[in-house]
Design a protein around this motif. Structure first.
Motif, PDB file in Angstrom:
ATOM      1  N   HIS A   9      26.689  12.739  72.274  1.00 30.82           N
ATOM      2  CA  HIS A   9      25.967  13.694  71.428  1.00 30.82           C
ATOM      3  C   HIS A   9      25.304  14.785  72.266  1.00 30.82           C
ATOM      4  O   HIS A   9      25.419  15.977  71.953  1.00 30.82           O
ATOM      5  CB  HIS A   9      24.920  12.962  70.587  1.00 30.82           C
ATOM      6  CG  HIS A   9      24.076  13.882  69.771  1.00 30.82           C
ATOM      7  ND1 HIS A   9      24.553  14.516  68.637  1.00 30.82           N
ATOM      8  CD2 HIS A   9      22.797  14.307  69.936  1.00 30.82           C
ATOM      9  CE1 HIS A   9      23.588  15.286  68.144  1.00 30.82           C
ATOM     10  NE2 HIS A   9      22.518  15.170  68.904  1.00 30.82           N
TER      11      HIS A   9
ATOM     12  N   THR B 228      27.945  17.124  73.757  1.00 30.48           N
ATOM     13  CA  THR B 228      28.537  17.976  72.721  1.00 30.48           C
ATOM     14  C   THR B 228      27.576  19.088  72.321  1.00 30.48           C
ATOM     15  O   THR B 228      27.967  20.263  72.244  1.00 30.48           O
ATOM     16  CB  THR B 228      28.917  17.135  71.483  1.00 30.48           C
ATOM     17  OG1 THR B 228      29.893  16.164  71.872  1.00 30.48           O
ATOM     18  CG2 THR B 228      29.468  18.005  70.371  1.00 30.48           C
ATOM     19  N   GLU B 229      26.325  18.724  72.073  1.00 28.13           N
ATOM     20  CA  GLU B 229      25.331  19.724  71.663  1.00 28.13           C
ATOM     21  C   GLU B 229      25.029  20.708  72.786  1.00 28.13           C
ATOM     22  O   GLU B 229      24.862  21.903  72.549  1.00 28.13           O
ATOM     23  CB  GLU B 229      24.053  19.034  71.187  1.00 28.13           C
ATOM     24  CG  GLU B 229      24.242  18.252  69.896  1.00 28.13           C
ATOM     25  CD  GLU B 229      24.760  19.128  68.762  1.00 28.13           C
ATOM     26  OE1 GLU B 229      24.134  20.152  68.459  1.00 28.13           O
ATOM     27  OE2 GLU B 229      25.802  18.781  68.172  1.00 28.13           O
TER      28      GLU B 229
END
Length: 107
Positions: free
Chosen positions: A41, A44-45
């Motif tokens: 996460h 990706t962010e």
């Protein structure tokens, strides 16, 4: 010395020992899965241009939502006080520590 002193002592009965081992294995597996998901996460962010502060805000909100859902299911009255043992704070702290380290990876 009595005969009782000569017997080997077992700190835990076998059944309890096996149960604790299974619970520990499940817990470690869940923590490893959570850590991998947080890493994915965060990366990706970060690649989308999010700041660490934004990512941490989202992760705190996510942990809070999950905690509230667990509390609601445990106490059933909707006031969210079903888990006053500090796990929420400990989990949030650990997730934030992981996110900081993952954010700086490969930079």
């Amino acid at each position: 010395m009595s005969a009782q002193d000569d017997r080997p002592t077992s700190p835990l009965p076998d059944e309890l020992d096996r149960a604790l081992r299974r619970a520990t294995d499940r817990t470690l597996s869940a923590l490893t899965s959570l850590r991998k998901a947080v890493r994915q996460h965060v990366q990706t962010e970060r690649n989308r241009g999010a700041t660490l502060r934004d990512i941490e805000f989202d992760l705190r909100a996510l942990v809070t939502r999950v905690h509230e859902g667990i509390s609601l299911s445990r106490d059933g009255d909707g006031d969210g006080d079903g888990d006053g043992d500090g796990h929420h704070d400990a989990l949030t702290s650990q997730v934030i520590k992981w996110s900081s380290g993952f954010y700086d990876e490969d930079r």
